[in-house]
Design an enzyme around this catalytic site. Structure first.
Site, PDB file in Angstrom:
ATOM      1  N   ALA C 245       0.830  -1.213   0.000  1.00 30.24           N
ATOM      2  CA  ALA C 245       0.000   0.000   0.000  1.00 30.24           C
ATOM      3  C   ALA C 245       0.866   1.266   0.000  1.00 30.24           C
ATOM      4  CB  ALA C 245      -0.932  -0.024   1.200  1.00 30.24           C
ATOM      5  N   HIS C 246       0.203   2.386  -0.032  1.00 29.86           N
ATOM      6  CA  HIS C 246       0.881   3.677  -0.127  1.00 29.86           C
ATOM      7  C   HIS C 246       1.772   3.949   1.074  1.00 29.86           C
ATOM      8  CE1 HIS C 246      -2.722   5.872   1.919  1.00 29.86           C
ATOM      9  NE2 HIS C 246      -2.808   4.594   2.116  1.00 29.86           N
ATOM     10  N   ASN C 247       2.923   4.515   0.791  1.00 26.09           N
ATOM     11  CA  ASN C 247       3.857   4.986   1.814  1.00 26.09           C
ATOM     12  C   ASN C 247       4.526   3.867   2.613  1.00 26.09           C
ATOM     13  OD1 ASN C 247       1.720   7.354   1.452  1.00 26.09           O
ATOM     14  ND2 ASN C 247       3.646   8.240   2.109  1.00 26.09           N
ATOM     15  N   SER C 265       1.669   2.755   5.014  1.00 27.14           N
ATOM     16  CA  SER C 265       2.664   3.355   5.901  1.00 27.14           C
ATOM     17  C   SER C 265       3.369   2.359   6.807  1.00 27.14           C
ATOM     18  CB  SER C 265       2.044   4.472   6.754  1.00 27.14           C
ATOM     19  OG  SER C 265       1.510   5.478   5.927  1.00 27.14           O
TER      20      SER C 265
END
Lengths: 349, 349, 349
Positions: C245-247, C265
């Site tokens: 996922a993002h980050n 994250s």
């Protein structure tokens, strides 16, 4: 881009505390923001240390009073904009500074457009995308390179379809839908009838219908119905690698996190949250506003407004307690053996 | 399409109860069917309410006697066709009314066909599909737009390959195989040797072999073998998002439901069912006719003819009992504490 | 290809026991190898039966003494090469016999190359691949057919991108990276803010950065960061169907097995192993050199050097004991009921 604090406050319906003429040139996370950026703070933890951001302005909750909450009085270093929902305000301001590029309106001469295709205005089609026969596409739709739009598909307005997406025959896509790369809409449902040892394929004659304002993540698979439609209702958002089987209905504004699988003919209510890697059995229903925890295995219908977790699914509150007992199982087993021994000794003649 | 009941009965080898000259124009599910549709009923629950369908004819089990089972005597509103397997009969009739479109036999001038490619008769290749060098393709094969068929691949007759499929170098595909969109056949097996902290790649030199009558769902990944072949035998059907690692063998007529993962070199028997999201460890074997439950984590070999569930895998019967105890663990823990207290009190001097 | 044992030994830094002039023409697994093949044996189990291979030479551990370990004295049928790591030596020799084909250096006239694209030397681009504007590609890069390289992407040297891969706008790919088919790099992170019942999309403005020597499996999805970057560091290897996922940050040389999901994250350390179907919650960290077991559900940060399994995650050692108790839960429940009954009887007046 240069926007004054006054303009920003107006855009989001917020109230300025500071200098309305301050010019803001960009946006950034709390800890990275500089003097020309705006950022946001909405958790008590972040609000406590509001004086530590280098931002030129901070979006804060409506009732935030720096004098009280930080003990800093009015010595807060940044301008503030107070609003109901600073996080939402920030997302809106992100779109102000980084607007989605307008559709180019170019149809690549390297795309393949079939017969009897109806296109709205300002449609963009990238190289090597294939629009098969009898397709209808609304206005301001962007089809990135290498998407396939199958025979008889209908697509509304303001849709974005990313590269390597397959939208297969006759499926219906609403307006303002986003479909990310690698996703397949309208693959055959997994339907077979046993014929001795052989599995005879049940033709999958239905479609997938995706309503307005839906966003489908990357590498999703949404199977067409055997009859009728697999139906993803308005405002649903799916993460990546989501599997939705034939004849499933997903209610409005439901969120489906990555790697969730929903088996055939399940009915998911509206404003449901299915957390990552959860599995939903076929032919059951999940009520409105219910949340299903990560990796949960749901095999029975769940009423509205519940929070369930675990395998088998149970109330999340119970699951939290169960999950504290599980690592203690060897200890409990030993205790039971001890109890048996003590009782045996006690009862020994 | 207009087909008489007599013709339908003959097609499926069924026996008519009613008017053989009745004309049937379509098919529909039990509750949606109208006077010109045929439907089917095979569960006791549906058979009980057979008089409620609006269908012009109903496929029912061989021994179904409306007089007995519904208490309606001969006042059943619809014509019946009795057969061994009404569901199978219905699927066959679906194919009669909605036959798969015949291969167009068109090779799009926008496709890319390499050197030394052998094509059978009536092969269709969609725009922007790539057939690399030294490929052999049988007759009546349909390759939808934007598939990639790698160097040296062999494909049998009557195969359908949907958009955005990748069949990579040297893989072998049998006849009457269907491969749904987004699937990758022949990606490298996940093989590395530690070289200090670095992972040194083991070249993956083998292939994937897919035998006749296999259907592979959307967004599957089937890795090529390190040596030899990853082998999907005749009649296997996989749902979407299935991961099959290098050197796995899947036996005849096995069903693999969505999001199952099979690790390297596992041997899956014939007529096995792997339910959704199950995980099969590497180098183990699953016996013929065994069923593995949803989300099960199988780390040891399972003999033939078993039904296993849970993590760790256990007999399904045991799992059903275990899964009733799991939500009661906090209660059991308290009971153990109570027992200890009572026994302590009892034994206190 | 004909290579003498002496040359092979030199390549891998091994020591010959046998005839250095023996000619080896190929490689094969232990049980399939013939007189002109080399194979390897590194497990005690295989080494015990070293006399049973038909191989012309066997790679063995440095300290392997056939006289001692097999009881066969020097009557071992094959030549040996002793080395520190026979499996690694074998992988290196596989690359000698089956070197990756050199990049063709052909840019297909059927590819689409945008404006302001910088290409190194010997770049190959397959038919219908799309290189959008402002892309920079290093030397000896092979882009197979039907990949999409989005606007502003940067790719290093010696990269291989397989068919149907999407690398979306502005992502940065290092050197010697391999990306398998169907994978999506740079799809939007799953970020929304509630606005009443509606989910307002948070623009995803960041990128994905993939460092040198990374290999990404088939049908992976790696989302771009909201701000900044989702970062896959040097030497990471992912299997198929991995969701990042993002980050998220994944540390150097970490291995991620098939169908793992990592939520937003999360920070994964270096030389971590995430086994198949494991799920890692958002915003937590997994320490360096930690191993997470298959299907584990990790919801709390895990320090370095641990081995954890299960849901909730616990030490793998504990999990092994817990997983032996789970199938005995119905028995334990009965024992508790028995204990209660006995104690009740005992205490009955």
């Amino acid at each position: 881009m240069e926007i004054s604090l006054a303009q920003l406050a107006e855009t989001i319906g917020g109230e300025i505390h500071g200098d309305p003429d301050t010019i803001i040139k960009g946006i950034a996370p709390f800890d990275d923001a500089g003097q020309e950026d705006i950022t946001f703070a909405d958790s008590p933890k972040i609000l406590k240390r509001i004086s530590q951001t280098g931002a030129g302005a901070v979006l804060v909750p409506k009732n935030f009073d720096p004098a009280v909450e930080t003990g800093l009085g009015h010595a807060v270093p940044a301008n503030l904009i107070r609003s109901e929902n600073p996080r939402l305000a920030f997302a809106k301001i992100m779109n102000l500074y980084f607007p989605a590029p307008p559709p180019s309106g170019n149809i690549s001469p390297k795309a393949s457009v079939g017969e009897n295709v109806a296109l709205g205005t300002d449609v963009s089609i990238g190289p090597f995308s294939v629009i098969e026969d009898n397709v209808t596409i609304g206005s301001r739709v962007t089809i990135h390179p290498q998407a396939v739009i199958g025979c008889g598909v209908t697509i509304g307005d303001d849709v974005i379809i990313y590269p390597n997406v397959s939208v297969l025959a006759r499926c219906v896509i609403g307006s303002r839908v986003i479909i990310h790369s690698g996703t397949v809409i309208g693959s055959d449902g997994f339907g077979f009838v046993p014929d001795g040892e052989i599995h005879y394929k049940i033709p999958q004659l239905g479609i997938v219908q995706i309503d307005d304002d839906v966003e489908i993540g990357a590498c999703n698979t949404i199977d067409r119905a055997t009859f009728g439609r697999t139906w993803i209702k308005k405002g649903v958002k799916t993460d990546n690698h989501v599997q939705i089987a034939h004849n499933v209905v997903v209610g409005e504004n439901t969120l489906i996190v990555a790697q969730v699988g929903i088996a055939g003919s399940a009915q998911i209510g509206k404003s449901v949250i299915l957390a990552g890697q959860a599995g939903i059995a076929g032919h059951i229903s999940i009520g409105d506003y219910t949340t299903v925890g990560p990796q949960a295995g749901v095999t029975r219908s769940v009423p509205s407004g519940k929070v369930v977790s675990g395998t088998p699914e149970m109330s999340h509150k119970l699951w939290l307690r169960v999950s504290q007992v599980i690592p203690r199982l060897p200890e409990l087993k030993r205790k039971i053996a001890d109890l048996e021994k003590r009782l045996d000794t006690l009862l020994k003649p």
